[in-house]
Scaffold this active site. Structure first.
Site, PDB file in Angstrom:
ATOM      1  N   GLU A  37       0.845  -1.201   0.000  1.00 10.64           N
ATOM      2  CA  GLU A  37       0.000   0.000   0.000  1.00 10.64           C
ATOM      3  C   GLU A  37       0.884   1.256   0.000  1.00 10.64           C
ATOM      4  OE1 GLU A  37      -2.321   0.549   3.602  1.00 10.64           O
ATOM      5  OE2 GLU A  37      -3.802   1.776   2.553  1.00 10.64           O
TER       6      GLU A  37
ATOM      7  N   LYS B  14      -9.388   1.585  -2.677  1.00  8.95           N
ATOM      8  CA  LYS B  14      -9.648   1.050  -1.330  1.00  8.95           C
ATOM      9  C   LYS B  14     -11.024   1.499  -0.837  1.00  8.95           C
ATOM     10  CE  LYS B  14      -7.404   1.065   3.274  1.00  8.95           C
ATOM     11  NZ  LYS B  14      -6.323   1.711   4.056  1.00  8.95           N
TER      12      LYS B  14
ATOM     13  N   CYS C 153      -5.217  -3.322   2.587  1.00  5.56           N
ATOM     14  CA  CYS C 153      -4.999  -3.059   4.015  1.00  5.56           C
ATOM     15  C   CYS C 153      -6.234  -3.235   4.901  1.00  5.56           C
ATOM     16  CB  CYS C 153      -4.380  -1.672   4.175  1.00  5.56           C
ATOM     17  SG  CYS C 153      -3.540  -1.415   5.762  1.00  5.56           S
TER      18      CYS C 153
HETATM   19  O1  LIG Z   1      -2.195   6.708   5.224  1.00 10.09           O
HETATM   20  C1  LIG Z   1      -1.737   6.356   4.135  1.00 10.09           C
HETATM   21  O2  LIG Z   1      -0.768   6.889   3.586  1.00 10.09           O
HETATM   22  C2  LIG Z   1      -2.385   5.221   3.438  1.00 10.09           C
HETATM   23  N1  LIG Z   1      -3.292   4.514   4.264  1.00 10.09           N
HETATM   24  C3  LIG Z   1      -2.893   3.654   5.202  1.00 10.09           C
HETATM   25  O3  LIG Z   1      -1.739   3.377   5.422  1.00 10.09           O
HETATM   26  C4  LIG Z   1      -4.002   3.059   5.992  1.00 10.09           C
HETATM   27  C5  LIG Z   1      -4.649   4.177   6.766  1.00 10.09           C
HETATM   28  S1  LIG Z   1      -3.616   4.917   7.996  1.00 10.09           S
HETATM   29  N2  LIG Z   1      -3.567   2.032   6.882  1.00 10.09           N
HETATM   30  C6  LIG Z   1      -4.380   1.040   7.202  1.00 10.09           C
HETATM   31  O4  LIG Z   1      -5.460   0.859   6.631  1.00 10.09           O
HETATM   32  C7  LIG Z   1      -3.864   0.157   8.337  1.00 10.09           C
HETATM   33  C8  LIG Z   1      -4.915  -0.763   8.879  1.00 10.09           C
HETATM   34  C9  LIG Z   1      -4.489  -1.333  10.173  1.00 10.09           C
HETATM   35  O5  LIG Z   1      -3.389  -1.124  10.658  1.00 10.09           O
HETATM   36  C10 LIG Z   1      -5.450  -2.193  10.894  1.00 10.09           C
HETATM   37  O6  LIG Z   1      -6.493  -2.573  10.326  1.00 10.09           O
HETATM   38  O7  LIG Z   1      -5.177  -2.529  12.051  1.00 10.09           O
END
Ligand SMILES: O=C(O)CNC(=O)[C@H](CS)NC(=O)CCC(=O)C(=O)O
Length: 276
Positions: free
Chosen positions: A40, A114, A155
């Site tokens: 990601e 996503k 993710c």
């Molecule tokens: O922010 C960005 O640059 C791109 N998006 C992400 O990295 C996203 C949102 S912070 N991360 C996740 O979805 C982690 C999920 C996770 O850690 C869980 O389900 O426990």
């Protein structure tokens, strides 16, 4: 066939990330991988909106997409770019968190935005509001390739099992879960959730991950869990990338999908029911 997962520690500098990714992509291809996957937000990990606005591009201008598509063509491999943060035209100014499947001729075979946004307070000091910066998608995607049908996800989608059910029922034999899982929830849930999705759907799960310490988020470096994984349809972990940046190679036998589904045909045993 041989799978190559790239485990990255993307910074907030797309040019730097592209150089590392290109180098590892070539290594994975040299190692014999014919399907290679990146995590990601391969192009940029940042939560600084002003910085993102300076370095993030639209899909047509993004150098990560065009360069990696040419590399896939030069190497003759299938490539899943786990996701790119991209500016979108129209809409409300939020970015897309978009996954791309690239064919060996360099064309875009599928795109997926996503669907589920990580709006979560992991702890008092670690909070995420992904939907503030990213606009969620609303369409699930299964892409046909000569070797398998591939169901795309990203993710946090991993926590919504009905998405994978729909992908598998639409024919997916491989489920892709590129991620930037944080290290708190990663330690607790990552492997169990990946194995559950593989077992309950009788599908391979391919999960390339971000790993390490990234750009500052809420005043502290953001830490991701790593442990990129290849999971077989019967639930065995065929590869675990640990925490180092690099290439993870694994051989998979796609005939295992049919074998697992024959032994436990639960994918065809769903029933409608009433209540609660
Ligand atoms: O922010 C960005 O640059 C791109 N998006 C992400 O990295 C996203 C949102 S912070 N991360 C996740 O979805 C982690 C999920 C996770 O850690 C869980 O389900 O426990």
């Amino acid at each position: 066939m041989k799978i190559g997962l790239l485990q990255l520690c993307s910074s907030d500098q797309p040019d730097e990330n592209l150089a590392v990714t290109t180098d590892l992509l070539r290594k994975a291809a040299e190692g014999g991988a014919s399907f290679i996957l990146t995590p990601e937000v391969t192009n940029c990990v940042s939560s600084d909106r002003a910085h993102q606005d300076r370095v993030i591009r639209t899909e047509t201008e993004d150098a990560t997409l065009s360069t990696l598509a040419s590399e896939a063509r030069a190497l003759g491999i299938w490539l899943l770019i786990g996701s790119l943060a991209l500016k979108t035209e129209g809409g409300d100014g939020r970015y897309a968190n978009r996954s791309f499947l690239i064919a060996p001729d360099g064309r875009i075979a599928a795109r997926y935005d996503k669907i589920h946004m990580f709006d979560v307070n992991v702890s008092e000091t670690e909070q995420y509001r992904e939907s503030a910066g990213f606009r969620p998608g609303a369409r699930a995607v299964v892409a046909a390739t000569p070797f398998a049908r591939i169901g795309l996800s990203v993710c946090y989608d991993l926590r919504f099992p009905h998405l994978y059910r729909r992908l598998a029922q639409a024919g997916a034999e491989i489920l892709t879960v590129p991620a930037a899982f944080n290290d708190t929830t990663g330690a607790a849930h990552w492997e169990s959730l990946l194995r559950a999705r593989a077992i309950e759907n009788g599908a391979f799960v391919l999960a390339p991950a971000q790993s390490g310490s990234h750009a500052v988020h809420n005043g502290r470096p953001r830490r991701t869990w790593g442990h990129s994984m290849v999971v077989a349809p019967w639930g065995e972990v065929l590869a675990d990338g640990g925490t180092d940046v690099g290439v993870i190679l694994a051989d998979i036998d796609l005939a295992e999908v049919a074998r697992a589904r024959q032994r436990i045909p639960s994918l065809t045993h769903d029933r409608d029911f009433e209540g609660p």
